[in-house]
Design a protein around this motif. Structure first.
Motif, short mmCIF file in Angstrom:
data_model
loop_
_atom_site.label_atom_id
_atom_site.label_comp_id
_atom_site.label_asym_id
_atom_site.label_seq_id
_atom_site.Cartn_x
_atom_site.Cartn_y
_atom_site.Cartn_z
N UNK A 114 32.60 42.11 42.03
CA UNK A 114 32.03 41.96 40.69
C UNK A 114 31.73 43.29 40.02
N UNK A 115 31.38 44.30 40.83
CA UNK A 115 31.12 45.64 40.27
C UNK A 115 32.40 46.20 39.64
N UNK A 116 33.50 46.11 40.40
CA UNK A 116 34.76 46.66 39.88
C UNK A 116 35.19 45.91 38.62
N UNK A 117 34.96 44.59 38.63
CA UNK A 117 35.34 43.79 37.46
C UNK A 117 34.50 44.20 36.25
N UNK A 118 33.19 44.37 36.46
CA UNK A 118 32.30 44.70 35.34
C UNK A 118 32.63 46.07 34.77
N UNK A 119 32.94 47.02 35.64
CA UNK A 119 33.24 48.38 35.18
C UNK A 119 34.64 48.51 34.61
N UNK A 178 37.29 48.93 36.34
CA UNK A 178 37.90 50.07 37.02
C UNK A 178 39.35 49.76 37.36
N UNK A 179 40.26 50.70 37.04
CA UNK A 179 41.67 50.44 37.31
C UNK A 179 42.04 50.68 38.77
N UNK A 180 41.08 51.13 39.59
CA UNK A 180 41.38 51.34 41.01
C UNK A 180 40.12 51.13 41.82
N UNK A 181 40.30 51.03 43.14
CA UNK A 181 39.15 50.83 44.01
C UNK A 181 38.66 52.15 44.57
N UNK A 182 37.91 52.90 43.78
CA UNK A 182 37.22 54.06 44.32
C UNK A 182 36.09 53.54 45.20
N UNK A 183 35.89 54.16 46.37
CA UNK A 183 34.76 53.67 47.19
C UNK A 183 33.42 53.92 46.48
N UNK A 201 40.92 36.50 40.50
CA UNK A 201 41.14 37.91 40.84
C UNK A 201 39.93 38.55 41.52
N UNK A 202 38.73 38.08 41.20
CA UNK A 202 37.53 38.60 41.88
C UNK A 202 37.56 38.20 43.35
N UNK A 203 37.95 36.95 43.61
CA UNK A 203 38.05 36.50 45.00
C UNK A 203 39.15 37.29 45.72
N UNK A 204 40.25 37.54 45.03
CA UNK A 204 41.36 38.29 45.64
C UNK A 204 40.93 39.71 46.00
N UNK A 205 40.18 40.34 45.09
CA UNK A 205 39.70 41.70 45.36
C UNK A 205 38.75 41.69 46.57
N UNK A 209 42.79 42.53 34.23
CA UNK A 209 41.46 42.54 34.84
C UNK A 209 41.49 43.27 36.18
N UNK A 210 40.88 42.66 37.19
CA UNK A 210 40.84 43.27 38.52
C UNK A 210 42.22 43.38 39.17
N UNK A 211 43.18 42.63 38.64
CA UNK A 211 44.55 42.70 39.16
C UNK A 211 45.12 44.11 39.08
N UNK A 212 44.68 44.87 38.08
CA UNK A 212 45.18 46.25 37.91
C UNK A 212 44.78 47.09 39.13
#
Ligand code: TXA
Ligand code: MG
Length: 325
Positions: free
Chosen positions: A57-62, A64-69, A277-281, A308-311
């Protein structure tokens, strides 16, 4: 500033948020929702770091185009030791700078219950103990480790007041805890302490001089070029090869990682049967690891929509699929 003014301002700030607000915020966090809270550096966008879906949910809200730790915030060093392996260097740094604006990157413990998504698949976690009294109260009240990047949309500057957070993320968070303006205003310093010589990954409010006074030499990552760990080669890639955009037909030795309701029955795992996509992430890193553990030579992944988070999911998969050096 005159001391009485400083005291008065403190008082006003502490009045902006009372104990009821703290317990409400703690409850939201336990339910897996997002809460923005002040730290001494910048405002953080917090979620339960044990909960993959909350972290996604954090990545979705921001956006973010990638998963930075993400940085995990804990109450004190004892809590940090539940999740990461300390060494003498880290002990020394924590004693000198915690609570405060120093983030230590340390190896995940073998049985570390933190979401794999906070580490973006890495074997390490960035962890710190914030000094802000409201952050401390919140950690105490929710009794959870909190993943919290700066509470801004991707590509925007970090927020140092509750109003900044409101402008960018009002509709994305359950609550914003108002603790007034952040004293420091610059993000924490991120230091990799997994090796004998500490490496500065992100300069921040604790200076190189302050660090070197405690531990001697500090190396600069990439000769001063601070790279995002998301770009580093050491970033987690599965042992298996990755084949993207698999249409559901599968070749020998391949494990099919499905997405959506049209995944065929032979898909070993499905990132999200409903195409969420949130569940997938939330499932991405744990499922890649699981297929790896099962010894798949090739993981064929069905297409993920580039929205969305798919990116961010596709960014991660593309990196994992790129030729290895
Ligand atoms: O002051 C701060 O640090 C704020 C407040 C809210 O605590 N948080 C913050 O988080 O700035 P964020 O997510 O915007 O920045 C996290 C930084 C990034 O540069 C990220 O790449 C690095 O920490 N990082 C996180 N986990 C890491 C890891 N396992 N290994 C290396 N770097 C990591
Ligand atoms: Mg940031």
């Amino acid at each position: 500033m005159q001391q009485y003014l400083v005291d008065l301002l403190e008082k006003i700030h502490s009045m902006q948020c009372d104990d009821n607000d703290i317990s409400a915020a703690a409850q939201y966090l336990r339910e897996g929702r997002l809460v923005a809270f002040p730290t001494e550096t910048v405002y953080g966008l917090g979620a339960n770091a044990l909960d993959d879906t909350a972290v996604a949910g954090i990545y979705a809200a921001k956006n973010r185009p990638n998963f930075n730790p993400l940085i995990v915030h804990v109450k004190n060093i004892e809590h940090a030791k539940r999740y990461v392996v300390f060494n003498a260097l880290a002990e020394k740094l924590a004693a000198a700078f915690w609570p405060g604006a120093l983030t230590l990157v340390l190896p995940r413990k073998a049985d570390c219950p933190l979401s794999l998504l906070v580490s973006a698949g890495l074997d390490s976690v960035a962890i710190r103990v914030p000094a802000h009294p409201l952050a401390q109260k919140l950690l105490e009240a929710c009794d959870l480790p909190l993943a919290a990047p700066s509470a801004n949309r991707s590509g925007r500057v970090s927020p140092t007041t509750a109003a900044h957070v409101e402008e960018e993320l009002a509709d994305k968070v359950a609550m914003i805890l108002d603790g007034g303006a952040c004293k420091v205003g610059v993000e924490s310093t991120v230091l990799d302490t997994t090796a004998d010589t500490p490496t500065l990954l992100r300069p921040g409010s604790v200076t190189l001089e302050q660090l070197e006074a405690v531990v001697g030499r500090v190396a600069l990552s990439g000769g001063g070029n601070i790279k995002s760990p998301g770009m580093l080669e050491s970033h987690y890639a599965p042992n298996a090869q990755i084949r993207l955009n698999a249409d559901g037909t599968q070749e020998i030795g391949e494990a099919l990682l499905g997405f959506g309701s049209r995944a065929p029955l032979h898909a070993v795992l499905n990132l999200s049967k409903t195409g969420d996509l949130t569940e997938a992430a939330a499932n991405l890193f744990s499922m890649l690891r699981e297929l790896d553990k099962d010894g798949a030579k090739i993981i064929a992944v069905m297409p993920i929509p580039e929205e969305g988070l798919g990116v961010a999911i596709n960014d991660r998969l593309k990196r994992a699929a790129a030729p290895r050096g």
